[in-house]
Design a protein around this motif. Sequence first.
Motif, PDB file in Angstrom:
ATOM      1  N   GLY A  63      29.701 -46.632  -5.478  1.00  0.00           N
ATOM      2  CA  GLY A  63      30.617 -45.971  -6.413  1.00  0.00           C
ATOM      3  C   GLY A  63      31.161 -44.659  -5.901  1.00  0.00           C
ATOM      4  O   GLY A  63      31.679 -43.856  -6.690  1.00  0.00           O
ATOM      5  N   ASN A  74      36.863 -46.754  -0.793  1.00  0.00           N
ATOM      6  CA  ASN A  74      35.586 -47.142  -1.399  1.00  0.00           C
ATOM      7  C   ASN A  74      34.909 -48.198  -0.535  1.00  0.00           C
ATOM      8  O   ASN A  74      35.406 -48.544   0.551  1.00  0.00           O
ATOM      9  CB  ASN A  74      35.776 -47.629  -2.835  1.00  0.00           C
ATOM     10  CG  ASN A  74      36.604 -48.910  -2.908  1.00  0.00           C
ATOM     11  OD1 ASN A  74      37.032 -49.449  -1.891  1.00  0.00           O
ATOM     12  ND2 ASN A  74      36.833 -49.379  -4.124  1.00  0.00           N
ATOM     13  N   SER A  94      31.248 -46.765 -15.786  1.00  0.00           N
ATOM     14  CA  SER A  94      30.640 -46.592 -14.468  1.00  0.00           C
ATOM     15  C   SER A  94      30.802 -47.817 -13.580  1.00  0.00           C
ATOM     16  O   SER A  94      30.567 -47.734 -12.374  1.00  0.00           O
ATOM     17  CB  SER A  94      29.144 -46.273 -14.614  1.00  0.00           C
ATOM     18  OG  SER A  94      28.444 -47.395 -15.136  1.00  0.00           O
ATOM     19  N   CYS A 151      27.682 -48.647 -11.253  1.00  0.00           N
ATOM     20  CA  CYS A 151      27.259 -47.835 -10.111  1.00  0.00           C
ATOM     21  C   CYS A 151      26.568 -46.540 -10.516  1.00  0.00           C
ATOM     22  O   CYS A 151      26.348 -45.670  -9.674  1.00  0.00           O
ATOM     23  CB  CYS A 151      28.475 -47.508  -9.230  1.00  0.00           C
ATOM     24  SG  CYS A 151      29.152 -48.949  -8.385  1.00  0.00           S
ATOM     25  N   ARG A 197      23.412 -48.473  -5.107  1.00  0.00           N
ATOM     26  CA  ARG A 197      24.393 -48.656  -6.180  1.00  0.00           C
ATOM     27  C   ARG A 197      25.366 -47.471  -6.239  1.00  0.00           C
ATOM     28  O   ARG A 197      26.583 -47.664  -6.362  1.00  0.00           O
ATOM     29  CB  ARG A 197      23.675 -48.796  -7.526  1.00  0.00           C
ATOM     30  CG  ARG A 197      23.080 -50.173  -7.788  1.00  0.00           C
ATOM     31  CD  ARG A 197      24.049 -51.041  -8.568  1.00  0.00           C
ATOM     32  NE  ARG A 197      23.480 -52.333  -8.902  1.00  0.00           N
ATOM     33  CZ  ARG A 197      23.275 -52.756 -10.139  1.00  0.00           C
ATOM     34  NH1 ARG A 197      23.589 -51.981 -11.165  1.00  0.00           N
ATOM     35  NH2 ARG A 197      22.796 -53.960 -10.353  1.00  0.00           N
ATOM     36  N   CYS A 257      33.996 -48.083  -8.146  1.00  0.00           N
ATOM     37  CA  CYS A 257      32.823 -48.963  -8.030  1.00  0.00           C
ATOM     38  C   CYS A 257      33.274 -50.390  -7.724  1.00  0.00           C
ATOM     39  O   CYS A 257      34.178 -50.934  -8.367  1.00  0.00           O
ATOM     40  CB  CYS A 257      32.017 -48.928  -9.317  1.00  0.00           C
ATOM     41  SG  CYS A 257      30.512 -49.929  -9.251  1.00  0.00           S
TER      42      CYS A 257
END
Length: 583
Positions: A300, A323, A347, A350, A296, A339
């Motif tokens: 991110g 990314n 967030s 992530c 995860r 992310c």
Amino acid sequence: WLWIVRREKGIYHTLNLFKNDVAGNLLRGRAWALSNKVTLARSALQRAHALLNLPNSSMLERVSDESSTPPTHFHLNKYTVAFQEFVNTYGVPRYKEVNPALFTAATFPFFFGVMYGDIGHGTCLLLGGLFLILSESFVGKGMDDMMKGMYMARYMLFAMGVMSVYAGLIYNDYFSIGINFFSSRYVYTEEVGVQATSISYYGDASIVYPFGVDPAWHISSNDLLFFNSMKMKMSVILGIVHMTFGIILKGMNTVYFKSWIDFFCEFIPMIIFDIAFFGYMVILIFIKWSINWDHRMALGTCSYNANGVLGACSLSSESSCFNAAGSVCTLSSTLDQVCTLGFGGTSGGCQPPNLITTLINIALKPGVVDEPMYYGQAAVQQVILLVAFICVPWLLLIKPFYLRHLNSLQTSNTHQALASTQNHGHGSENPLLGDTDVSGSSNPHTSHGGHGGHGHDGEFNFGEIFIHQAIETIEFVLGMVSNTASYLRLWALSLAHTELAAVFWEKAMLSAILTNNAIAVFFGYAVFAAVTFGVLLAMDVLECFLHALRLHWVEFQNKFYKADGYKFQPFDFQSILEKASLE
């Protein structure tokens, strides 16, 4: 001689409880008897008549009396008697309500083991309980009350030791030392500060330690952080499951006694409130445990190159990178922009969340989740908050107003009910079996009242009922929060036990061993044994014992337990003679 006097005194004391009836030549007494002992009581009367060559002048008949609440009696054995005494100390169960001792006999040793978990210390306690079991034949009249209590709780102490060993195996803790039962799944050197590496990739099920905690965690620098997180979440899960089971037992009580108003107006909103808010807390814990946060967090990061290779680009040397989705990102890009999950918040899904903050924000910031773990989490938590909010007025208002409605229906037919009552006398009742004697005085043994003990047998008082329901609502809603926090004592005491054991081992025993001096080792072991016995095998046992007892009395039993019954106390020569001193 003292035995004879005691027996005669007991007989006459019981006979004094009888009442003269009819012409004064007949004694009538009412008593409780076990259902399966009525036949035995009748045969005892027949034997007494036969031995004294008397006609059958005594009569034993079952009296139908729904106004009196029967006493409570349980058939106990050597294992359950100690747990029943614990429950009776809080309050005797009401007749035919759920007996908490049945479940306490299993959960009390388990909670003690969670707090006291250590293979070595648990084995000492187990052996102590086993000694009491094997030496129970030596219990005599000369033994003081404290030792009699110890022997009565011998099976409880043995079960506490077994559960402590079990929890110690889970923690992999033997006098604060981790044991390499199944070979560690980490490769490391003895050099301090070197990071241990797993023998396989993250998520490989074949390298999961078969039982308990990998011993490598006991020598790691972040062992306290790891065990804190594990034990704290475990304590919350156990506590919520325990309290939820208590609420379910409340529902079982209402169904058994056919108290449907309590079922629909108390149990249903309570269980919905519990599962919606606190059950959701448990679900969040398991969701967080089940997510591969390495993957995860990689989604991110802005450290991919144009070919999608992780770590091939760094913003410290490049002005921009990519990314995981191949989009350009820079130092000014925020985490939710980088992310690729798109769960929202700050967030984007992530970043591992702080669960305490997430739960607090359910109430303080409805619809806002800074660190979501799944898509649509904000909407789900809004629904949960709405359901929990509806349960509060449901629990507070519906029962009092429904009882007021029932009372208004009853008062509309008051004159008809009074006329019906006056037309039914007691002239046809048998005065030997009825609820009143010849003089007209009523039986002093009365019941607890109807409708859950709100005093509805007398004048209806809506204000009193509403205040009572308001207190119960506030106690339940606020109690669920405080009780959940109270179960964190499972984590706190387990942590304290582990850290104390580690300090005693490192400062008293290990430091002496490292001197390579036999005399130092001898005195070091003496100090280690003394402090271990005095603190961990004496004080800490009592501390964990009392905290486990509190969790059952306060957090568990207050969800369903009325505790307003009274014990069945039969006339028994054995109990009378046991109190007689032969000195």
